[in-house]
Design a protein around this motif. Structure first.
Motif, PDB file in Angstrom:
ATOM      1  N   PRO A  27       0.804  -1.222   0.000  1.00  9.75           N
ATOM      2  CA  PRO A  27       0.000   0.000   0.000  1.00  9.75           C
ATOM      3  C   PRO A  27       0.843   1.282   0.000  1.00  9.75           C
ATOM      4  O   PRO A  27       0.458   2.267  -0.625  1.00  9.75           O
ATOM      5  CB  PRO A  27      -0.828  -0.112   1.280  1.00  9.75           C
ATOM      6  N   ALA A  28       1.995   1.291   0.656  1.00 12.08           N
ATOM      7  CA  ALA A  28       2.845   2.488   0.681  1.00 12.08           C
ATOM      8  C   ALA A  28       3.390   2.797  -0.711  1.00 12.08           C
ATOM      9  O   ALA A  28       3.485   3.961  -1.108  1.00 12.08           O
ATOM     10  CB  ALA A  28       3.984   2.309   1.672  1.00 12.08           C
ATOM     11  N   LEU A  29       3.732   1.774  -1.461  1.00 11.34           N
ATOM     12  CA  LEU A  29       4.222   1.952  -2.825  1.00 11.34           C
ATOM     13  C   LEU A  29       3.112   2.491  -3.715  1.00 11.34           C
ATOM     14  O   LEU A  29       3.301   3.438  -4.464  1.00 11.34           O
ATOM     15  CB  LEU A  29       4.765   0.626  -3.362  1.00 11.34           C
ATOM     16  N   ARG A  30       1.940   1.915  -3.606  1.00 14.87           N
ATOM     17  CA  ARG A  30       0.796   2.388  -4.400  1.00 14.87           C
ATOM     18  C   ARG A  30       0.475   3.840  -4.074  1.00 14.87           C
ATOM     19  O   ARG A  30       0.262   4.657  -4.962  1.00 14.87           O
ATOM     20  CB  ARG A  30      -0.422   1.503  -4.155  1.00 14.87           C
ATOM     21  N   ALA A  31       0.450   4.183  -2.783  1.00 13.66           N
ATOM     22  CA  ALA A  31       0.136   5.550  -2.365  1.00 13.66           C
ATOM     23  C   ALA A  31       1.177   6.550  -2.880  1.00 13.66           C
ATOM     24  O   ALA A  31       0.842   7.692  -3.201  1.00 13.66           O
ATOM     25  CB  ALA A  31       0.037   5.622  -0.846  1.00 13.66           C
ATOM     26  N   ALA A  32       2.425   6.124  -2.961  1.00 11.69           N
ATOM     27  CA  ALA A  32       3.492   7.022  -3.401  1.00 11.69           C
ATOM     28  C   ALA A  32       3.369   7.400  -4.868  1.00 11.69           C
ATOM     29  O   ALA A  32       3.684   8.524  -5.251  1.00 11.69           O
ATOM     30  CB  ALA A  32       4.851   6.394  -3.142  1.00 11.69           C
ATOM     31  N   VAL A  33       2.909   6.477  -5.716  1.00 12.26           N
ATOM     32  CA  VAL A  33       2.900   6.754  -7.157  1.00 12.26           C
ATOM     33  C   VAL A  33       1.521   7.049  -7.738  1.00 12.26           C
ATOM     34  O   VAL A  33       1.429   7.777  -8.721  1.00 12.26           O
ATOM     35  CB  VAL A  33       3.590   5.632  -7.968  1.00 12.26           C
ATOM     36  N   ALA A  34       0.452   6.518  -7.178  1.00 16.43           N
ATOM     37  CA  ALA A  34      -0.882   6.720  -7.756  1.00 16.43           C
ATOM     38  C   ALA A  34      -1.212   8.211  -7.805  1.00 16.43           C
ATOM     39  O   ALA A  34      -1.121   8.914  -6.804  1.00 16.43           O
ATOM     40  CB  ALA A  34      -1.930   5.974  -6.934  1.00 16.43           C
ATOM     41  N   GLY A  35      -1.544   8.692  -8.989  1.00 16.97           N
ATOM     42  CA  GLY A  35      -1.874  10.101  -9.171  1.00 16.97           C
ATOM     43  C   GLY A  35      -0.665  11.013  -9.263  1.00 16.97           C
ATOM     44  O   GLY A  35      -0.808  12.232  -9.262  1.00 16.97           O
ATOM     45  N   LYS A 101      11.963  -2.730  -7.946  1.00 17.35           N
ATOM     46  CA  LYS A 101      12.053  -2.580  -6.491  1.00 17.35           C
ATOM     47  C   LYS A 101      12.369  -1.111  -6.258  1.00 17.35           C
ATOM     48  O   LYS A 101      13.314  -0.577  -6.839  1.00 17.35           O
ATOM     49  CB  LYS A 101      13.163  -3.476  -5.933  1.00 17.35           C
ATOM     50  N   ILE A 102      11.577  -0.440  -5.417  1.00 21.15           N
ATOM     51  CA  ILE A 102      11.692   1.002  -5.220  1.00 21.15           C
ATOM     52  C   ILE A 102      12.189   1.313  -3.809  1.00 21.15           C
ATOM     53  O   ILE A 102      11.643   0.811  -2.834  1.00 21.15           O
ATOM     54  CB  ILE A 102      10.330   1.709  -5.442  1.00 21.15           C
ATOM     55  N   THR A 103      13.199   2.167  -3.730  1.00 19.49           N
ATOM     56  CA  THR A 103      13.677   2.702  -2.461  1.00 19.49           C
ATOM     57  C   THR A 103      13.496   4.213  -2.521  1.00 19.49           C
ATOM     58  O   THR A 103      13.864   4.844  -3.512  1.00 19.49           O
ATOM     59  CB  THR A 103      15.165   2.360  -2.241  1.00 19.49           C
ATOM     60  N   ARG A 104      12.909   4.779  -1.467  1.00 19.05           N
ATOM     61  CA  ARG A 104      12.583   6.202  -1.460  1.00 19.05           C
ATOM     62  C   ARG A 104      13.362   6.938  -0.376  1.00 19.05           C
ATOM     63  O   ARG A 104      13.501   6.462   0.742  1.00 19.05           O
ATOM     64  CB  ARG A 104      11.092   6.378  -1.213  1.00 19.05           C
ATOM     65  N   ASP A 105      13.858   8.122  -0.742  1.00 20.92           N
ATOM     66  CA  ASP A 105      14.517   9.028   0.188  1.00 20.92           C
ATOM     67  C   ASP A 105      13.923  10.405  -0.084  1.00 20.92           C
ATOM     68  O   ASP A 105      14.367  11.107  -0.990  1.00 20.92           O
ATOM     69  CB  ASP A 105      16.031   9.010  -0.034  1.00 20.92           C
ATOM     70  N   GLY A 106      12.871  10.763   0.655  1.00 17.79           N
ATOM     71  CA  GLY A 106      12.125  11.991   0.359  1.00 17.79           C
ATOM     72  C   GLY A 106      11.394  11.797  -0.953  1.00 17.79           C
ATOM     73  O   GLY A 106      10.692  10.802  -1.141  1.00 17.79           O
ATOM     74  N   ASN A 107      11.565  12.734  -1.886  1.00 20.04           N
ATOM     75  CA  ASN A 107      10.943  12.597  -3.210  1.00 20.04           C
ATOM     76  C   ASN A 107      11.850  11.892  -4.208  1.00 20.04           C
ATOM     77  O   ASN A 107      11.453  11.650  -5.341  1.00 20.04           O
ATOM     78  CB  ASN A 107      10.530  13.967  -3.760  1.00 20.04           C
ATOM     79  N   LYS A 108      13.071  11.584  -3.816  1.00 16.15           N
ATOM     80  CA  LYS A 108      14.007  10.877  -4.695  1.00 16.15           C
ATOM     81  C   LYS A 108      13.807   9.380  -4.530  1.00 16.15           C
ATOM     82  O   LYS A 108      13.629   8.884  -3.418  1.00 16.15           O
ATOM     83  CB  LYS A 108      15.453  11.226  -4.353  1.00 16.15           C
ATOM     84  N   ILE A 109      13.821   8.669  -5.647  1.00 19.21           N
ATOM     85  CA  ILE A 109      13.731   7.216  -5.575  1.00 19.21           C
ATOM     86  C   ILE A 109      14.885   6.592  -6.348  1.00 19.21           C
ATOM     87  O   ILE A 109      15.431   7.184  -7.276  1.00 19.21           O
ATOM     88  CB  ILE A 109      12.383   6.658  -6.097  1.00 19.21           C
ATOM     89  N   THR A 110      15.237   5.405  -5.926  1.00 22.69           N
ATOM     90  CA  THR A 110      16.182   4.560  -6.643  1.00 22.69           C
ATOM     91  C   THR A 110      15.412   3.310  -7.009  1.00 22.69           C
ATOM     92  O   THR A 110      14.650   2.791  -6.195  1.00 22.69           O
ATOM     93  CB  THR A 110      17.390   4.199  -5.748  1.00 22.69           C
ATOM     94  N   TRP A 111      15.565   2.858  -8.242  1.00 24.45           N
ATOM     95  CA  TRP A 111      14.851   1.657  -8.669  1.00 24.45           C
ATOM     96  C   TRP A 111      15.839   0.599  -9.139  1.00 24.45           C
ATOM     97  O   TRP A 111      16.915   0.896  -9.624  1.00 24.45           O
ATOM     98  CB  TRP A 111      13.814   1.973  -9.745  1.00 24.45           C
ATOM     99  N   LEU A 112      15.428  -0.635  -8.945  1.00 24.21           N
ATOM    100  CA  LEU A 112      16.172  -1.802  -9.412  1.00 24.21           C
ATOM    101  C   LEU A 112      15.190  -2.649 -10.205  1.00 24.21           C
ATOM    102  O   LEU A 112      14.221  -3.174  -9.657  1.00 24.21           O
ATOM    103  CB  LEU A 112      16.736  -2.592  -8.230  1.00 24.21           C
TER     104      LEU A 112
END
Length: 129
Positions: A27-35, A101-112
């Protein structure tokens, strides 16, 4: 004086804990990107804006990497599968499912990506409703 140093140590430690990148899932991942619009950093220094609709639609503008992706723009679907952000574009990435796979640091993300490729992006602030 020792009390002040102890208080600073506690504040400093809690600030460090808050500043550490967090893996996003479910749910945290969905909330971060939806919209949201996510600006993906490209190896040539440009950004590819990708819009994640609340309805699981996804659209993007390739800009200067259109040749590599096969189209100047594309649409598709996105979803969260356990701890991964997955996409299936209509053209980009050969219209095959890819998951990140998403890692978030504030509004910055790193993806694998599931094929081992990595990168960075920025989640842009959501427009007020």
């Amino acid at each position: 004086m020792p009390l002040r140093i102890a208080a600073l140590a506690v504040v400093g430690t809690s600030t460090l804990a808050l500043a550490e990148p967090q893996s996003l899932s479910g749910p945290a991942l969905r909330a971060a990107v939806a919209g949201s619009t996510v600006e993906i950093d490209t190896p040539i220094g440009t950004k590819v804006p990708v819009k994640y609709g609340a309805d699981n639609s996804v659209s993007g503008e390739a800009g200067s990497v259109a040749f590599f992706l096969g189209s100047a723009a594309d649409t598709g679907r996105w979803w969260v599968a356990q701890d991964l952000l997955c996409h299936r574009w209509n053209i980009w990435f050969k219209a095959e499912k890819t998951c990140l796979k998403i890692t978030r640091d504030g509004n910055k993300i790193t993806w694998l990506r599931d094929d081992g490729d990595t990168g960075t992006a920025t989640i842009m602030p959501k427009a007020p409703m």
